[in-house]
Design an enzyme around this catalytic site. Structure first.
Site, mmCIF file in Angstrom:
data_model
loop_
_atom_site.group_PDB
_atom_site.id
_atom_site.type_symbol
_atom_site.label_atom_id
_atom_site.label_comp_id
_atom_site.label_asym_id
_atom_site.label_seq_id
_atom_site.Cartn_x
_atom_site.Cartn_y
_atom_site.Cartn_z
ATOM 1 N N GLY A 7 0.703 -1.282 0.040
ATOM 2 C CA GLY A 7 -0.048 0.096 0.110
ATOM 3 C C GLY A 7 0.722 1.400 0.139
ATOM 4 O O GLY A 7 0.820 2.241 0.889
ATOM 5 N N ALA A 8 1.657 1.265 -1.116
ATOM 6 C CA ALA A 8 2.519 2.385 -0.859
ATOM 7 C C ALA A 8 2.222 3.659 -1.657
ATOM 8 O O ALA A 8 2.568 4.335 -2.535
ATOM 9 C CB ALA A 8 3.969 1.873 -1.996
ATOM 10 N N ILE A 11 2.315 7.465 2.973
ATOM 11 C CA ILE A 11 3.086 6.963 3.963
ATOM 12 C C ILE A 11 3.954 5.972 3.419
ATOM 13 O O ILE A 11 5.093 5.856 3.729
ATOM 14 C CB ILE A 11 2.283 6.754 5.296
ATOM 15 C CG1 ILE A 11 1.582 7.771 5.813
ATOM 16 C CG2 ILE A 11 2.898 5.915 6.290
ATOM 17 C CD1 ILE A 11 2.497 9.013 6.369
ATOM 18 N N LYS A 203 -2.999 8.063 20.443
ATOM 19 C CA LYS A 203 -3.232 8.529 19.218
ATOM 20 C C LYS A 203 -4.704 8.385 18.917
ATOM 21 O O LYS A 203 -5.417 9.504 18.451
ATOM 22 C CB LYS A 203 -2.492 7.942 17.973
ATOM 23 C CG LYS A 203 -2.931 8.509 16.687
ATOM 24 C CD LYS A 203 -1.950 8.013 15.465
ATOM 25 C CE LYS A 203 -2.060 8.739 14.297
ATOM 26 N NZ LYS A 203 -1.183 8.263 13.020
ATOM 27 N N ASN A 207 -8.139 10.995 17.654
ATOM 28 C CA ASN A 207 -9.002 10.335 16.419
ATOM 29 C C ASN A 207 -10.362 10.139 16.548
ATOM 30 O O ASN A 207 -11.392 10.263 15.696
ATOM 31 C CB ASN A 207 -8.225 9.340 15.739
ATOM 32 C CG ASN A 207 -6.981 9.942 15.092
ATOM 33 O OD1 ASN A 207 -6.980 10.895 14.627
ATOM 34 N ND2 ASN A 207 -6.052 8.780 14.682
ATOM 35 N N ASN A 211 -12.062 13.155 14.491
ATOM 36 C CA ASN A 211 -12.312 12.585 13.075
ATOM 37 C C ASN A 211 -13.898 12.764 12.735
ATOM 38 O O ASN A 211 -14.280 13.435 11.637
ATOM 39 C CB ASN A 211 -11.707 11.300 12.802
ATOM 40 C CG ASN A 211 -10.292 11.269 12.279
ATOM 41 O OD1 ASN A 211 -10.093 11.452 10.995
ATOM 42 N ND2 ASN A 211 -9.248 11.506 12.825
ATOM 43 N N SER A 272 -8.306 13.008 8.138
ATOM 44 C CA SER A 272 -8.600 11.945 7.058
ATOM 45 C C SER A 272 -9.993 11.534 6.874
ATOM 46 O O SER A 272 -10.380 11.405 5.747
ATOM 47 C CB SER A 272 -7.700 10.655 7.429
ATOM 48 O OG SER A 272 -8.041 10.042 8.578
#
Length: 325
Positions: A7-8, A11, A203, A207, A211, A272
């Protein structure tokens, strides 16, 4: 050391480019115009006012690559079940799988001391596809603190931060996690090895609230934090999430007001979830919010504000075609 980034995108491409430039044997799994551009021209990384070009192996077919020492998954959590079958050629007997995804992971309860040890989370891993197909014993957890974007196919812009916190589910500082940390540090990243569940909750703490609120209000995080009404809603959701986490044994190292102030200091950031909503892409609702609700019910901790906001953001996402029925 053979490393595959599955999944490049923003990130994953950032990780892969830096590792390749540091001399590691890296393969990027990607697709579409982004993959084609990387195959033809390499990965162009815009960072610190300069352009760096790396030429890792790039493909959309894991069967071309063979077993790896590390597979680092940088997809969004809801996409991972779909790659479990195609990623099998990457998995040798000693391959470690690094879950660098947002939210709580499907393996959260693996080896967790207490009555919920090895419990599977249906909201994160329907039917146990990842548990059975990857195996929690392979997992190294990763919490990502990096801001990047794909500015055009094959071009990744680094915006800020470069920390990838690593940890074994059981908390041990094994050689495999230390070895990976050394590789990341050699490539220019910060890669501390810590108790990974606590890191994940810190984190997620922001979120779980900011979010969905941003998706519902269409506002940036600084506006949500400054407005007394939305700040109060966010704080209530975070307190509910903290109660769930602490019932499961997690501990928070910072004060809630400090955490909210830190989010406000990020500035006019569109979360996101809000970005995905605007583009009609699947939203990370389950990993960031539904999992907290599911865990709350497991440990008998009420989450009334999370429940209401979750219902609203699910409906908003369904209307936009960004959440499955």
């Amino acid at each position: 050391m053979r490393i595959c980034i599955y999944g490049a995108g923003a990130i994953g491409g950032y990780l892969g480019a830096q590792l390749a430039l540091a001399g590691r044997d890296v393969t990027l799994i990607a697709r579409g115009p982004h993959l084609k551009a990387m195959q033809e021209r390499g990965v162009r990384l815009l960072i610190d006012g300069e352009e760096r070009v790396a030429h890792p192996r790039c493909t959309d077919d894991p069967a071309e690559v063979g077993p790896q020492d590390y597979v680092i998954i940088t997809l969004k959590a809801h996409s991972v079940p779909w790659i479990v079958e195609p990623m099998q050629p990457l998995l040798g007997p000693d391959t470690a799988v690094v879950t660098a995804t947002n939210g709580l992971p499907w393996w959260y309860f693996y080896r967790l001391d207490g009555p919920w040890r090895d419990r599977r989370l249906e909201s994160l891993d329907p039917g146990g596809v990842q548990w059975d197909g990857i195996g929690p014993e392979r997992v190294i957890g990763c919490v990502v603190y990096a801001a990047t974007e794909v500015s055009e196919p094959g071009v990744i812009r680094h915006l800020k931060y470069n920390r990838f916190t690593l940890g074994e589910p059981g908390g041990e500082k094994t050689e495999r996690v230390r070895r990976l940390a050394r590789a990341l540090i050699d490539a220019g990243f910060r890669a501390p090895v810590r108790g990974i569940r606590n890191e994940m909750w810190v984190k997620l703490w922001g979120n779980v609230a900011f979010n969905p609120i941003s998706a519902l209000t269409q506002e940036t995080v600084d506006t949500i934090a400054r407005d007394p009404d939305t700040r109060a809603v966010a704080k209530t959701m975070m307190l509910e999430g903290q109660a769930v986490a602490e019932a499961l044994g997690a501990r928070f190292s910072i004060d809630i007001e400090r955490r909210i102030n830190g989010i406000e200091a990020v500035g006019a950031h569109r979360t996101s979830m809000l970005q995905d909503l605007d583009k009609g892409r699947p939203m990370e609702i389950d990993a960031l919010v539904t999992a907290v609700q599911e865990m709350g019910r497991m440990v008998d901790v009420p989450t009334p504000t999370i429940d209401v906001v979750l219902a609203l953001v699910r409906q908003r996402a369904r209307v936009a075609g960004a959440y499955p029925s």
